[in-house]
Design an enzyme around this catalytic site. Sequence first.
Site, PDB file in Angstrom:
ATOM      1  N   ILE A  97       0.839  -1.199   0.000  1.00  0.00           N
ATOM      2  CA  ILE A  97       0.000   0.000   0.000  1.00  0.00           C
ATOM      3  C   ILE A  97       0.877   1.253   0.000  1.00  0.00           C
ATOM      4  O   ILE A  97       1.868   1.331   0.729  1.00  0.00           O
ATOM      5  CB  ILE A  97      -0.917   0.023   1.245  1.00  0.00           C
ATOM      6  CG1 ILE A  97      -1.834  -1.216   1.270  1.00  0.00           C
ATOM      7  CG2 ILE A  97      -1.741   1.305   1.292  1.00  0.00           C
ATOM      8  CD1 ILE A  97      -2.861  -1.251   0.172  1.00  0.00           C
TER       9      ILE A  97
ATOM     10  N   ALA B   2      13.951  -4.325   7.326  1.00  0.00           N
ATOM     11  CA  ALA B   2      12.912  -3.489   7.926  1.00  0.00           C
ATOM     12  C   ALA B   2      12.291  -2.605   6.853  1.00  0.00           C
ATOM     13  O   ALA B   2      12.770  -2.549   5.724  1.00  0.00           O
ATOM     14  CB  ALA B   2      13.509  -2.634   9.043  1.00  0.00           C
TER      15      ALA B   2
ATOM     16  N   LYS C 166      23.170  -5.426   4.011  1.00  0.00           N
ATOM     17  CA  LYS C 166      23.298  -6.820   4.425  1.00  0.00           C
ATOM     18  C   LYS C 166      23.953  -7.684   3.352  1.00  0.00           C
ATOM     19  O   LYS C 166      24.765  -8.560   3.651  1.00  0.00           O
ATOM     20  CB  LYS C 166      21.926  -7.378   4.806  1.00  0.00           C
ATOM     21  CG  LYS C 166      21.341  -6.710   6.045  1.00  0.00           C
ATOM     22  CD  LYS C 166      20.080  -7.384   6.518  1.00  0.00           C
ATOM     23  CE  LYS C 166      19.464  -6.638   7.698  1.00  0.00           C
ATOM     24  NZ  LYS C 166      20.379  -6.432   8.836  1.00  0.00           N
TER      25      LYS C 166
ATOM     26  N   PRO D 284      12.565  -9.019   2.464  1.00  0.00           N
ATOM     27  CA  PRO D 284      12.203  -7.653   2.853  1.00  0.00           C
ATOM     28  C   PRO D 284      10.959  -7.664   3.733  1.00  0.00           C
ATOM     29  O   PRO D 284      10.241  -8.667   3.813  1.00  0.00           O
ATOM     30  CB  PRO D 284      11.923  -6.972   1.514  1.00  0.00           C
ATOM     31  CG  PRO D 284      11.504  -8.078   0.603  1.00  0.00           C
ATOM     32  CD  PRO D 284      12.248  -9.306   1.055  1.00  0.00           C
ATOM     33  N   SER D 285      10.703  -6.551   4.396  1.00  0.00           N
ATOM     34  CA  SER D 285       9.448  -6.408   5.124  1.00  0.00           C
ATOM     35  C   SER D 285       8.279  -6.521   4.156  1.00  0.00           C
ATOM     36  O   SER D 285       8.338  -6.029   3.026  1.00  0.00           O
ATOM     37  CB  SER D 285       9.409  -5.052   5.832  1.00  0.00           C
ATOM     38  OG  SER D 285       8.098  -4.768   6.290  1.00  0.00           O
ATOM     39  N   GLU D 286       7.201  -7.145   4.604  1.00  0.00           N
ATOM     40  CA  GLU D 286       6.014  -7.243   3.757  1.00  0.00           C
ATOM     41  C   GLU D 286       5.369  -5.871   3.541  1.00  0.00           C
ATOM     42  O   GLU D 286       4.551  -5.706   2.632  1.00  0.00           O
ATOM     43  CB  GLU D 286       4.999  -8.219   4.355  1.00  0.00           C
ATOM     44  CG  GLU D 286       4.412  -7.835   5.696  1.00  0.00           C
ATOM     45  CD  GLU D 286       5.228  -8.338   6.874  1.00  0.00           C
ATOM     46  OE1 GLU D 286       4.632  -8.561   7.951  1.00  0.00           O
ATOM     47  OE2 GLU D 286       6.460  -8.489   6.742  1.00  0.00           O
TER      48      GLU D 286
ATOM     49  N   THR E 239      10.916  -8.605  18.162  1.00  0.00           N
ATOM     50  CA  THR E 239      11.083  -9.538  17.049  1.00  0.00           C
ATOM     51  C   THR E 239      12.514 -10.037  16.983  1.00  0.00           C
ATOM     52  O   THR E 239      12.761 -11.216  16.690  1.00  0.00           O
ATOM     53  CB  THR E 239      10.700  -8.862  15.723  1.00  0.00           C
ATOM     54  OG1 THR E 239       9.389  -8.307  15.832  1.00  0.00           O
ATOM     55  CG2 THR E 239      10.730  -9.858  14.576  1.00  0.00           C
TER      56      THR E 239
ATOM     57  N   LEU F 155      22.476 -22.991  16.187  1.00  0.00           N
ATOM     58  CA  LEU F 155      23.751 -22.307  16.456  1.00  0.00           C
ATOM     59  C   LEU F 155      24.189 -21.413  15.300  1.00  0.00           C
ATOM     60  O   LEU F 155      25.352 -21.395  14.910  1.00  0.00           O
ATOM     61  CB  LEU F 155      24.851 -23.325  16.790  1.00  0.00           C
ATOM     62  CG  LEU F 155      24.655 -24.132  18.069  1.00  0.00           C
ATOM     63  CD1 LEU F 155      25.840 -25.062  18.296  1.00  0.00           C
ATOM     64  CD2 LEU F 155      24.471 -23.211  19.269  1.00  0.00           C
TER      65      LEU F 155
ATOM     66  N   GLU G 192      20.267  -5.567  14.439  1.00  0.00           N
ATOM     67  CA  GLU G 192      20.209  -4.102  14.522  1.00  0.00           C
ATOM     68  C   GLU G 192      18.784  -3.765  14.931  1.00  0.00           C
ATOM     69  O   GLU G 192      17.858  -3.862  14.124  1.00  0.00           O
ATOM     70  CB  GLU G 192      20.589  -3.487  13.171  1.00  0.00           C
ATOM     71  CG  GLU G 192      21.050  -2.030  13.278  1.00  0.00           C
ATOM     72  CD  GLU G 192      19.888  -1.055  13.322  1.00  0.00           C
ATOM     73  OE1 GLU G 192      19.714  -0.410  14.380  1.00  0.00           O
ATOM     74  OE2 GLU G 192      19.158  -0.949  12.334  1.00  0.00           O
TER      75      GLU G 192
ATOM     76  N   GLY H 276      16.040  -1.756  18.166  1.00  0.00           N
ATOM     77  CA  GLY H 276      15.439  -0.473  18.481  1.00  0.00           C
ATOM     78  C   GLY H 276      16.330   0.448  19.288  1.00  0.00           C
ATOM     79  O   GLY H 276      17.431   0.088  19.709  1.00  0.00           O
TER      80      GLY H 276
ATOM     81  N   CYS I 110      15.794   4.192  13.410  1.00  0.00           N
ATOM     82  CA  CYS I 110      16.098   3.515  14.672  1.00  0.00           C
ATOM     83  C   CYS I 110      17.078   4.293  15.541  1.00  0.00           C
ATOM     84  O   CYS I 110      17.056   4.180  16.765  1.00  0.00           O
ATOM     85  CB  CYS I 110      16.632   2.111  14.396  1.00  0.00           C
ATOM     86  SG  CYS I 110      17.995   2.078  13.224  1.00  0.00           S
TER      87      CYS I 110
ATOM     88  N   GLU J 238      27.225  -3.645  11.565  1.00  0.00           N
ATOM     89  CA  GLU J 238      27.124  -3.534  10.116  1.00  0.00           C
ATOM     90  C   GLU J 238      28.070  -2.433   9.663  1.00  0.00           C
ATOM     91  O   GLU J 238      28.311  -1.469  10.383  1.00  0.00           O
ATOM     92  CB  GLU J 238      25.685  -3.238   9.689  1.00  0.00           C
ATOM     93  CG  GLU J 238      24.747  -4.392   9.981  1.00  0.00           C
ATOM     94  CD  GLU J 238      23.371  -4.242   9.369  1.00  0.00           C
ATOM     95  OE1 GLU J 238      22.951  -5.164   8.651  1.00  0.00           O
ATOM     96  OE2 GLU J 238      22.719  -3.208   9.621  1.00  0.00           O
TER      97      GLU J 238
END
Length: 486
Positions: free
Chosen positions: A24, A148, A159, A174-176, A229, A241, A247, A249, A281, A459
Amino acid sequence: MEMNSLYIDGKAVDATSGETFVSINPANGEPIATLGQASSADVENAIESAKRGFAVWSAMTAVERSRILLKAVEILRARNNDLANLEVVDTGKPLQEAIEVDVASGADVIEYFAGLAPTLQGDQQPLSDTQFFYTRREPLGICAGIGAWNYPIQIAMWKSAPALAAGNAMIFKPSEETPLTALKLAEIFTEAGLPDGVFNVVQGDYRVGQMLTAHPDIAKVSFTGETGTGKAVMSDSAKTLKSVTMELGGKSPMIIFDDAKLDDAVSASMVANFYTQGEVCTNGTRVYVHESIYNDFIDQLKTRTEKLIIGNPMDMETQIGALISKEHLSKVLEAIELAKQSGATLLTGGYQVTDNGLANGNFVIPTVFTDCHDDMPHVQQEIFGPVMSVLKFTDEDDVIRRANDTQYGLAAGVFTQNLSRAHRVIHQMQAGICWVNTWGDSPAEMPVGGYKLSGVGRENGPETLLHYTQTKSILIELGDYASPYA
């Protein structure tokens, strides 16, 4: 917009689960694309593809891998504007940000790790006249990246860059909420010459993430998202393992001393709270201002904040865009109401913007609360929206204690012209990313990550490349074997 949902083995493919979700546009509530949720079979296909790709990719020399990654950088920069436009439609952030920062900063990181890849080397040490050992830095195998929704393509590049540079394959989810630009990145990698399967994209909600974190063939998980999460991802990864990078909040402090350059301090506090409509963040949402300059600070802050332009993110004049979703909009507005009820003073803002054609979007006016105390809910809890809390202080030791009194430790900042004080204070901040007389810069060369509940690992920077390798030790005997048995 019609598009295939997944990218596996060098091509775009449809998901097989039969489930779909809709991306959206946060600025107007209109659907952008319908995508398919990856099934367990899709994830298995991605993993098998990654195994094949890894065998080819890891056998290449570091220089060969570097050339391909640098070609991807060239393509990314050439398509910067198109990718930025798609990112804006998907995230709601202002185009003036995306076109300058999101793609460019990610491309910089790929370029950095492409250059660093050939420097990976082992050690050698003699033990005796006939015996020595040497070490090799070898890739981990298949890594999972879970992104995110605030910086989708940048996170995908942050990443994938060290993972691929070290010779690994990556499966990225990826985030939905923001599924689109990762697919474009995958296409660009293939166009640049990346072997099929080395960078695959799977789509969907938390269930797809759980398939990756639980899978025994995934060697490492790199996750960006909220702390709750992150704990679940880390727990799932521990069962096999896996190595993890988290990374998470933050509720970061900015300390402004009485000798700070006032204009700079106000500018930085605005960037640290309103950039990407507060969905960052590292935001410095707890702004501690010395009592002697407090009134001057909030006077200038109010005047300048009320001049910020909120509107259609596709307009290059817009400075404040739309929050990611209706659900998140409700959470931010609820946090604002709690702040009002807590006794804080509303300096400016504090409401949803619905005029000038913005009624169907998720727009919140930049909001500042003053006369805040450390125990107020909006001061303690991450809001992830354009909401600033301003607090007074007088004593250096006391403000350091207050700034560190949080479960988070992602970022911190100090504004002062006293160099000794700057170092003294910043060294006591319990945070992984610290700034002095600036805020927010995150160059590819600098490691970033959190203390406490803000994360694990880093990172960017040279040490991150090592996180995507494992050390093999090899001992060589040149003489006869000395057996303990007759």
